[in-house]
Design a protein around this motif. Structure first.
Motif, short mmCIF file in Angstrom:
data_model
loop_
_atom_site.label_atom_id
_atom_site.label_comp_id
_atom_site.label_asym_id
_atom_site.label_seq_id
_atom_site.Cartn_x
_atom_site.Cartn_y
_atom_site.Cartn_z
N VAL A 96 40.63 42.02 40.52
CA VAL A 96 41.89 41.27 40.63
C VAL A 96 42.43 41.14 39.21
O VAL A 96 41.69 40.77 38.28
N ILE A 97 43.69 41.45 39.04
CA ILE A 97 44.35 41.32 37.74
C ILE A 97 45.23 40.07 37.79
O ILE A 97 45.78 39.73 38.83
N GLY A 98 45.34 39.39 36.66
CA GLY A 98 46.19 38.21 36.62
C GLY A 98 46.87 38.05 35.28
O GLY A 98 46.49 38.66 34.28
N HIS A 99 47.89 37.24 35.29
CA HIS A 99 48.58 36.84 34.06
C HIS A 99 48.68 35.33 34.10
O HIS A 99 49.37 34.76 34.94
N VAL A 100 47.92 34.65 33.21
CA VAL A 100 47.84 33.19 33.23
C VAL A 100 48.57 32.58 32.05
O VAL A 100 48.73 33.21 31.00
N ILE A 134 33.48 31.05 38.11
CA ILE A 134 34.92 31.28 38.11
C ILE A 134 35.42 31.26 39.54
O ILE A 134 34.84 31.91 40.41
N GLU A 135 36.47 30.50 39.77
CA GLU A 135 37.09 30.41 41.09
C GLU A 135 38.58 30.64 40.95
O GLU A 135 39.18 30.27 39.94
N LEU A 136 39.16 31.25 41.98
CA LEU A 136 40.59 31.51 42.00
C LEU A 136 41.14 31.01 43.33
O LEU A 136 40.66 31.40 44.39
N TYR A 138 49.94 34.34 37.98
CA TYR A 138 50.17 35.26 39.08
C TYR A 138 49.04 36.28 39.09
O TYR A 138 48.58 36.72 38.04
N PHE A 139 48.64 36.69 40.32
CA PHE A 139 47.48 37.56 40.48
C PHE A 139 47.82 38.67 41.46
O PHE A 139 48.61 38.47 42.38
N LYS A 199 52.56 40.27 43.68
CA LYS A 199 51.91 39.25 42.86
C LYS A 199 51.99 37.92 43.60
O LYS A 199 53.04 37.57 44.14
N ILE A 200 50.86 37.22 43.65
CA ILE A 200 50.84 35.93 44.33
C ILE A 200 50.41 34.84 43.35
O ILE A 200 49.59 35.07 42.47
#
Length: 92
Positions: A59-63, A35-37, A12-13, A22-23
């Motif tokens: 952009v913050i994310g949790h992977v 790097i691609e998102l 989620y980012f 969060k998407i």
């Protein structure tokens, strides 16, 4: 950056100023450090962002398995805006 295999991580980012939105997306890291998102939706769906090149500072994310990530100086590579449907966008 040299990696043997492309890394793909789901997560989620969100934008730091809008932590509640969060998407879902997929983060890809390719050999050479590219790097691609790919996200389902847009970070900002206001009318102003539909008209131009809306660059994202951070952009913050949790992977999966690796935890939190921070992406700096991002920009939309493509924006797919589907009114009433599913939008998919790509960032670099």
């Amino acid at each position: 950056m040299r990696i043997k295999e492309e890394l793909k991580k789901s997560g989620y980012f969100w934008l730091p100023e809008n932590e509640n939105k969060k998407i879902p997306g997929t983060l890809s890291i390719l050999d050479g450090g590219k790097i691609e998102l790919e996200v389902v939706g847009l970070f900002d769906e206001s009318i102003e962002t539909l008209d131009g090149n809306y660059d994202l500072r951070r952009v913050i994310g949790h992977v999966e398995k690796d935890g939190f990530v921070t992406l700096e100086d991002c920009f939309y590579k493509s924006k797919n805006i589907a009114f009433g449907g599913i939008s998919k966008s790509e960032l670099c």
